[in-house]
Design a protein around this motif. Structure first.
Motif, short mmCIF file in Angstrom:
data_model
loop_
_atom_site.label_atom_id
_atom_site.label_comp_id
_atom_site.label_asym_id
_atom_site.label_seq_id
_atom_site.Cartn_x
_atom_site.Cartn_y
_atom_site.Cartn_z
N ASN A 67 80.17 0.99 -77.93
CA ASN A 67 80.70 0.58 -76.63
C ASN A 67 80.97 -0.91 -76.55
OD1 ASN A 67 80.74 3.16 -75.65
ND2 ASN A 67 78.72 3.01 -74.70
N GLU A 68 80.14 -1.70 -77.23
CA GLU A 68 80.33 -3.15 -77.23
C GLU A 68 79.81 -3.72 -78.54
OE1 GLU A 68 76.53 -4.84 -74.83
OE2 GLU A 68 78.02 -3.78 -73.61
N GLU A 69 80.38 -4.84 -78.91
CA GLU A 69 79.95 -5.51 -80.14
C GLU A 69 78.64 -6.23 -79.90
OE1 GLU A 69 82.91 -7.76 -82.21
OE2 GLU A 69 84.51 -6.45 -81.50
N PRO A 70 77.79 -6.36 -80.86
CA PRO A 70 77.91 -5.90 -82.24
C PRO A 70 77.65 -4.39 -82.34
CG PRO A 70 75.79 -6.99 -81.93
CD PRO A 70 76.54 -7.12 -80.64
N TYR A 71 78.42 -3.71 -83.19
CA TYR A 71 78.30 -2.27 -83.36
C TYR A 71 77.10 -1.92 -84.22
CZ TYR A 71 83.11 -2.43 -81.68
OH TYR A 71 84.24 -2.66 -80.94
N GLY A 72 76.49 -0.78 -83.91
CA GLY A 72 75.30 -0.39 -84.65
C GLY A 72 75.17 1.10 -84.85
N ALA A 94 69.94 1.21 -95.63
CA ALA A 94 70.60 0.10 -94.92
C ALA A 94 71.60 -0.59 -95.83
CB ALA A 94 69.56 -0.89 -94.41
N THR A 95 71.21 -0.80 -97.08
CA THR A 95 72.10 -1.47 -98.03
C THR A 95 73.37 -0.67 -98.23
OG1 THR A 95 70.17 -2.42 -99.13
CG2 THR A 95 72.24 -2.46 -100.34
N PHE A 96 73.23 0.62 -98.42
CA PHE A 96 74.41 1.47 -98.62
C PHE A 96 75.27 1.53 -97.37
CE2 PHE A 96 72.79 2.61 -102.65
CZ PHE A 96 73.81 3.23 -103.34
N LEU A 97 74.66 1.69 -96.21
CA LEU A 97 75.45 1.76 -94.98
C LEU A 97 76.18 0.45 -94.70
CD1 LEU A 97 72.97 3.86 -92.88
CD2 LEU A 97 75.37 4.48 -93.33
N PHE A 98 75.53 -0.69 -94.89
CA PHE A 98 76.19 -1.97 -94.68
C PHE A 98 77.31 -2.20 -95.69
CE2 PHE A 98 72.17 -3.52 -92.49
CZ PHE A 98 72.74 -3.53 -91.23
N THR A 99 77.18 -1.65 -96.87
CA THR A 99 78.22 -1.80 -97.89
C THR A 99 79.41 -0.90 -97.60
OG1 THR A 99 76.57 -2.34 -99.56
CG2 THR A 99 78.70 -1.62 -100.37
N LEU A 100 79.16 0.30 -97.13
CA LEU A 100 80.23 1.29 -96.97
C LEU A 100 80.89 1.26 -95.60
CD1 LEU A 100 78.46 4.26 -98.79
CD2 LEU A 100 80.24 2.75 -99.71
N VAL A 101 80.16 0.88 -94.57
CA VAL A 101 80.70 0.86 -93.20
C VAL A 101 80.97 -0.59 -92.82
CG1 VAL A 101 80.31 1.55 -90.81
CG2 VAL A 101 79.37 2.94 -92.66
N GLU A 105 76.92 -3.91 -87.70
CA GLU A 105 76.20 -5.18 -87.72
C GLU A 105 74.70 -5.00 -87.68
OE1 GLU A 105 77.50 -8.16 -88.29
OE2 GLU A 105 79.44 -7.17 -88.51
N TRP A 106 74.22 -3.84 -87.20
CA TRP A 106 72.78 -3.57 -87.16
C TRP A 106 72.54 -2.07 -87.32
CZ3 TRP A 106 71.24 -0.30 -83.28
CH2 TRP A 106 72.07 -0.20 -82.17
N ILE A 107 71.36 -1.76 -87.85
CA ILE A 107 70.95 -0.36 -88.02
C ILE A 107 69.48 -0.27 -87.61
CG2 ILE A 107 70.65 1.59 -89.59
CD1 ILE A 107 72.75 0.22 -91.43
N THR A 108 69.18 0.72 -86.78
CA THR A 108 67.79 0.99 -86.41
C THR A 108 67.37 2.30 -87.04
OG1 THR A 108 67.94 -0.21 -84.31
CG2 THR A 108 66.20 1.45 -84.49
N ILE A 118 67.45 -3.57 -88.74
CA ILE A 118 67.90 -4.51 -89.76
C ILE A 118 69.33 -4.92 -89.41
CG2 ILE A 118 68.42 -4.81 -92.22
CD1 ILE A 118 66.32 -2.71 -92.83
N THR A 119 69.59 -6.22 -89.49
CA THR A 119 70.97 -6.67 -89.27
C THR A 119 71.62 -6.92 -90.62
OG1 THR A 119 70.43 -9.03 -89.19
CG2 THR A 119 70.30 -7.80 -87.10
N LYS A 120 72.92 -6.83 -90.61
CA LYS A 120 73.69 -7.06 -91.84
C LYS A 120 73.47 -8.48 -92.35
CE LYS A 120 78.29 -6.21 -93.69
NZ LYS A 120 79.61 -5.67 -93.34
N ASP A 121 73.50 -9.45 -91.46
CA ASP A 121 73.30 -10.84 -91.86
C ASP A 121 71.93 -11.05 -92.51
OD1 ASP A 121 75.82 -11.56 -90.98
OD2 ASP A 121 75.11 -12.29 -89.03
#
Length: 159
Positions: A67-72, A94-101, A105-108, A118-121
């Motif tokens: 719905n709004e950035e940052p997307y997660g 997390a590593t695979f999702l951040f690489t492929l998607v 910007e964040w994954i819970t 975890i955030t991508k940064d």
């Protein structure tokens, strides 16, 4: 009686023939990089990725926050096994999702054991490299294994 035996024979033959047509899980895992450059809003791509990653048998569902950035992404697990294995799975997935998607910007990761966001940064800083340069699963797996074996580094990431 002869008709019954013939019917059973034909049924078993058809069953064996159809079971040989099932796809192999190893083949599915080799194709995970076909989802590279997917977007958080692509429910099908994110679901396919999550279902090919470790711990997928414990995956209870996921939510896409677009719905709004940052997307997660929120991944819900019914994990009651070892906490160490869960932490390894969190880092790997997390590593695979951040690489492929590309726009996540964040994954819970939610489970009965713990919740990690975890955030991508933060993850890229932890690795010291950017994920967009990784082009295949073997290269990414090597990176994950190198860093996830150091318990101090894992604790640093998953505070």
């Amino acid at each position: 009686m002869r008709k019954v035996i013939a019917f059973l024979y034909i049924s078993l033959s058809v069953l064996f023939l159809l079971s040989g047509c099932n796809s192999n899980d190893a083949d599915a895992n080799e194709n995970i990089f076909k989802f590279k450059d997917s977007f958080v809003g692509d429910n099908s791509a994110v679901g396919n990725i999550a279902n090919q990653l470790p711990g997928s048998k414990h995956l209870n569902g996921f939510e896409l926050k677009t719905n709004e950035e940052p997307y997660g992404i929120i991944l819900n697990y019914d994990w009651t096994d070892s906490p160490e294995e869960y932490r390894e799975t969190v880092i790997y997935n997390a590593t695979f999702l951040f690489t492929l998607v590309q726009n996540v910007e964040w994954i819970t990761f939610n489970s009965d054991i713990s919740e990690y966001t975890i955030t991508k940064d933060n993850l890229q800083e932890w690795y010291g490299k950017e994920f967009s340069n990784v082009q295949n699963e073997d290269e990414l797996r090597e990176i994950v294994l190198e860093f996830s074996e150091d318990e101090n580094k894992v604790k640093q990431l998953l505070k």
